[in-house]
Design a protein around this motif. Sequence first.
Motif, PDB file in Angstrom:
ATOM      1  N   ARG A  33       0.839  -1.215   0.000  1.00 46.30           N
ATOM      2  CA  ARG A  33       0.000   0.000   0.000  1.00 46.30           C
ATOM      3  C   ARG A  33       0.867   1.255   0.000  1.00 46.30           C
ATOM      4  NH1 ARG A  33      -5.222  -1.157   0.501  1.00 46.30           N
ATOM      5  NH2 ARG A  33      -5.805  -2.971   1.742  1.00 46.30           N
ATOM      6  N   GLU A  34       1.931   1.235   0.819  1.00 46.13           N
ATOM      7  CA  GLU A  34       2.802   2.420   0.907  1.00 46.13           C
ATOM      8  C   GLU A  34       3.480   2.734  -0.428  1.00 46.13           C
ATOM      9  OE1 GLU A  34       5.636   2.335   4.200  1.00 46.13           O
ATOM     10  OE2 GLU A  34       6.919   3.739   3.080  1.00 46.13           O
ATOM     11  N   MET A  35       3.851   1.706  -1.169  1.00 48.31           N
ATOM     12  CA  MET A  35       4.621   1.910  -2.398  1.00 48.31           C
ATOM     13  C   MET A  35       3.783   1.780  -3.678  1.00 48.31           C
ATOM     14  SD  MET A  35       7.624   2.715  -1.548  1.00 48.31           S
ATOM     15  CE  MET A  35       8.774   2.648  -0.168  1.00 48.31           C
ATOM     16  N   ALA A  36       2.476   1.618  -3.517  1.00 46.38           N
ATOM     17  CA  ALA A  36       1.622   1.321  -4.685  1.00 46.38           C
ATOM     18  C   ALA A  36       1.719   2.403  -5.763  1.00 46.38           C
ATOM     19  CB  ALA A  36       0.180   1.140  -4.237  1.00 46.38           C
ATOM     20  N   TRP A  37       1.919   3.661  -5.347  1.00 50.17           N
ATOM     21  CA  TRP A  37       1.980   4.771  -6.308  1.00 50.17           C
ATOM     22  C   TRP A  37       3.196   4.656  -7.230  1.00 50.17           C
ATOM     23  CZ3 TRP A  37       6.268   8.067  -5.992  1.00 50.17           C
ATOM     24  CH2 TRP A  37       7.072   7.894  -4.855  1.00 50.17           C
ATOM     25  N   LEU A  38       4.196   3.885  -6.803  1.00 48.08           N
ATOM     26  CA  LEU A  38       5.477   3.843  -7.520  1.00 48.08           C
ATOM     27  C   LEU A  38       5.693   2.544  -8.291  1.00 48.08           C
ATOM     28  CD1 LEU A  38       8.321   5.226  -7.864  1.00 48.08           C
ATOM     29  CD2 LEU A  38       9.033   3.960  -5.830  1.00 48.08           C
ATOM     30  N   ILE A  39       5.196   1.456  -7.742  1.00 50.42           N
ATOM     31  CA  ILE A  39       5.607   0.138  -8.268  1.00 50.42           C
ATOM     32  C   ILE A  39       4.735  -0.317  -9.447  1.00 50.42           C
ATOM     33  CG2 ILE A  39       6.682  -0.644  -6.148  1.00 50.42           C
ATOM     34  CD1 ILE A  39       4.085  -2.175  -5.514  1.00 50.42           C
ATOM     35  N   ASP A  40       5.325  -1.194 -10.257  1.00 45.61           N
ATOM     36  CA  ASP A  40       4.647  -1.703 -11.462  1.00 45.61           C
ATOM     37  C   ASP A  40       4.100  -3.117 -11.269  1.00 45.61           C
ATOM     38  OD1 ASP A  40       5.464   0.508 -13.379  1.00 45.61           O
ATOM     39  OD2 ASP A  40       7.416  -0.102 -12.598  1.00 45.61           O
ATOM     40  N   GLY A  41       4.435  -3.752 -10.171  1.00 46.58           N
ATOM     41  CA  GLY A  41       3.982  -5.120  -9.935  1.00 46.58           C
ATOM     42  C   GLY A  41       4.520  -5.618  -8.606  1.00 46.58           C
ATOM     43  N   VAL A  42       4.187  -6.862  -8.278  1.00 44.99           N
ATOM     44  CA  VAL A  42       4.607  -7.470  -7.002  1.00 44.99           C
ATOM     45  C   VAL A  42       5.027  -8.911  -7.287  1.00 44.99           C
ATOM     46  CG1 VAL A  42       3.740  -8.325  -4.769  1.00 44.99           C
ATOM     47  CG2 VAL A  42       3.105  -6.030  -5.551  1.00 44.99           C
ATOM     48  N   THR A  43       6.058  -9.365  -6.582  1.00 45.10           N
ATOM     49  CA  THR A  43       6.393 -10.792  -6.607  1.00 45.10           C
ATOM     50  C   THR A  43       6.344 -11.315  -5.176  1.00 45.10           C
ATOM     51  OG1 THR A  43       8.753 -10.212  -6.551  1.00 45.10           O
ATOM     52  CG2 THR A  43       7.834 -10.783  -8.700  1.00 45.10           C
ATOM     53  N   THR A  44       5.702 -12.466  -5.031  1.00 37.80           N
ATOM     54  CA  THR A  44       5.703 -13.133  -3.729  1.00 37.80           C
ATOM     55  C   THR A  44       6.369 -14.494  -3.913  1.00 37.80           C
ATOM     56  OG1 THR A  44       3.623 -14.357  -4.009  1.00 37.80           O
ATOM     57  CG2 THR A  44       3.443 -12.085  -3.252  1.00 37.80           C
ATOM     58  N   ASN A  45       6.627 -15.152  -2.812  1.00 35.73           N
ATOM     59  CA  ASN A  45       7.050 -16.555  -2.849  1.00 35.73           C
ATOM     60  C   ASN A  45       6.601 -17.200  -1.538  1.00 35.73           C
ATOM     61  OD1 ASN A  45       9.081 -16.128  -0.841  1.00 35.73           O
ATOM     62  ND2 ASN A  45      10.524 -15.422  -2.396  1.00 35.73           N
ATOM     63  N   PRO A  46       6.699 -18.510  -1.397  1.00 35.90           N
ATOM     64  CA  PRO A  46       6.192 -19.151  -0.182  1.00 35.90           C
ATOM     65  C   PRO A  46       6.845 -18.619   1.096  1.00 35.90           C
ATOM     66  CG  PRO A  46       6.493 -20.790  -1.903  1.00 35.90           C
ATOM     67  CD  PRO A  46       7.095 -19.515  -2.426  1.00 35.90           C
ATOM     68  N   THR A  47       8.133 -18.279   1.024  1.00 37.06           N
ATOM     69  CA  THR A  47       8.813 -17.747   2.214  1.00 37.06           C
ATOM     70  C   THR A  47       8.192 -16.410   2.619  1.00 37.06           C
ATOM     71  OG1 THR A  47      10.864 -18.794   1.498  1.00 37.06           O
ATOM     72  CG2 THR A  47      11.068 -17.045   3.139  1.00 37.06           C
ATOM     73  N   LEU A  48       7.993 -15.536   1.638  1.00 37.98           N
ATOM     74  CA  LEU A  48       7.420 -14.212   1.936  1.00 37.98           C
ATOM     75  C   LEU A  48       6.000 -14.357   2.482  1.00 37.98           C
ATOM     76  CD1 LEU A  48       8.725 -12.285  -1.230  1.00 37.98           C
ATOM     77  CD2 LEU A  48       9.548 -12.036   1.132  1.00 37.98           C
ATOM     78  N   LEU A  49       5.214 -15.263   1.899  1.00 38.34           N
ATOM     79  CA  LEU A  49       3.827 -15.458   2.366  1.00 38.34           C
ATOM     80  C   LEU A  49       3.800 -16.050   3.771  1.00 38.34           C
ATOM     81  CD1 LEU A  49       2.238 -16.541  -0.998  1.00 38.34           C
ATOM     82  CD2 LEU A  49       1.321 -14.740   0.480  1.00 38.34           C
ATOM     83  N   SER A  50       4.793 -16.882   4.109  1.00 42.37           N
ATOM     84  CA  SER A  50       4.806 -17.516   5.438  1.00 42.37           C
ATOM     85  C   SER A  50       4.957 -16.470   6.542  1.00 42.37           C
ATOM     86  CB  SER A  50       5.939 -18.539   5.527  1.00 42.37           C
ATOM     87  OG  SER A  50       7.193 -17.872   5.642  1.00 42.37           O
ATOM     88  N   ARG A  51       5.538 -15.313   6.203  1.00 44.39           N
ATOM     89  CA  ARG A  51       5.727 -14.254   7.217  1.00 44.39           C
ATOM     90  C   ARG A  51       4.432 -13.525   7.547  1.00 44.39           C
ATOM     91  NH1 ARG A  51      10.923 -11.842   4.100  1.00 44.39           N
ATOM     92  NH2 ARG A  51      12.304 -13.610   4.474  1.00 44.39           N
ATOM     93  N   GLU A  52       3.399 -13.689   6.729  1.00 46.78           N
ATOM     94  CA  GLU A  52       2.170 -12.907   6.907  1.00 46.78           C
ATOM     95  C   GLU A  52       1.181 -13.531   7.880  1.00 46.78           C
ATOM     96  OE1 GLU A  52       2.166  -9.788   5.783  1.00 46.78           O
ATOM     97  OE2 GLU A  52       4.208 -10.437   5.257  1.00 46.78           O
ATOM     98  N   LYS A  53       1.355 -14.833   8.185  1.00 50.69           N
ATOM     99  CA  LYS A  53       0.508 -15.518   9.177  1.00 50.69           C
ATOM    100  C   LYS A  53      -0.979 -15.391   8.858  1.00 50.69           C
ATOM    101  CE  LYS A  53       4.358 -15.989  11.578  1.00 50.69           C
ATOM    102  NZ  LYS A  53       5.226 -16.993  11.008  1.00 50.69           N
ATOM    103  N   ARG A  54      -1.302 -15.402   7.572  1.00 51.33           N
ATOM    104  CA  ARG A  54      -2.708 -15.356   7.126  1.00 51.33           C
ATOM    105  C   ARG A  54      -2.842 -16.315   5.960  1.00 51.33           C
ATOM    106  NH1 ARG A  54      -5.193 -10.350   4.999  1.00 51.33           N
ATOM    107  NH2 ARG A  54      -3.189  -9.502   4.389  1.00 51.33           N
ATOM    108  N   PRO A  55      -4.042 -16.767   5.641  1.00 51.36           N
ATOM    109  CA  PRO A  55      -4.186 -17.665   4.492  1.00 51.36           C
ATOM    110  C   PRO A  55      -3.651 -16.997   3.220  1.00 51.36           C
ATOM    111  CG  PRO A  55      -6.214 -17.612   5.769  1.00 51.36           C
ATOM    112  CD  PRO A  55      -5.322 -16.550   6.353  1.00 51.36           C
ATOM    113  N   ALA A  56      -2.864 -17.751   2.448  1.00 47.47           N
ATOM    114  CA  ALA A  56      -2.181 -17.185   1.285  1.00 47.47           C
ATOM    115  C   ALA A  56      -3.161 -16.620   0.265  1.00 47.47           C
ATOM    116  CB  ALA A  56      -1.297 -18.247   0.647  1.00 47.47           C
TER     117      ALA A  56
END
Length: 213
Positions: free
Chosen positions: A14-37
């Motif tokens: 959300r903070e960087m949405a004005w600047l970025i062109d896309g997002v990449t996730t991976n299982p490691t990054l999703l595991s840090r969120e503690k919510r259903p992927a």
Amino acid sequence: MKLYLDTANVGEIREMAWLIDGVTTNPTLLSREKRPAAEVLREICGIVPGPVSAEVTALDAEGMVREARELAKVADNVVVKIPITAEGLRAVQALSKEGIRTNVTLVFSANQALLAAKCGASYVSPFVGRVDDAGGDGMSVVAEILTIFRNYGFPTELIVASVRHPGHVVAAATLGAPIATVPYEVLKKLFVHPLTDAGIARFLKDWQQVPKG
Ligand code: G3P
């Protein structure tokens, strides 16, 4: 050059949405969120209109294709990340025929990228930081892949991944890489320079000496 954010954290996105062109996730990054992927992915796709990569976890081609179809249903901008293995490439071929976009990940050599492009990958992600960690030169791999893609006119786009510091972004841009995916902490560093801060402080101080009319 396009900049993606390499994160699954909705606050950072959300903070960087004005600047970025896309997002990449991976299982490691999703595991840090503690919510259903799926919940996290749906939210990210609602914030960023550009491509959002989400990775399969099956190891066989059929399982990957099944997972990819489910991920692609989440939103139109989902790109399915598939690891570069023979099974992965079989899945990429099948998905490309179905019009599902793929990002072939865990790429560490130009030959792996060549195979991915031949199989119809939309994107390939060489992991430059991990190549560097293993004593190689990640950016040489990027340069080789860019040359190969140019030589044969492959439409596959290269995403410089596993970016660890601002120098990686400069090197990627100097080589003409179309996309770099950058962690939040690295992206924040791209804005700053100590001389900019010192320059602003000096200008503000001097401005106080200007007579106000
Ligand atoms: O985009 C791939 C990236 O998340 C891997 O980064 O730092 O875990 O090698 P790293």
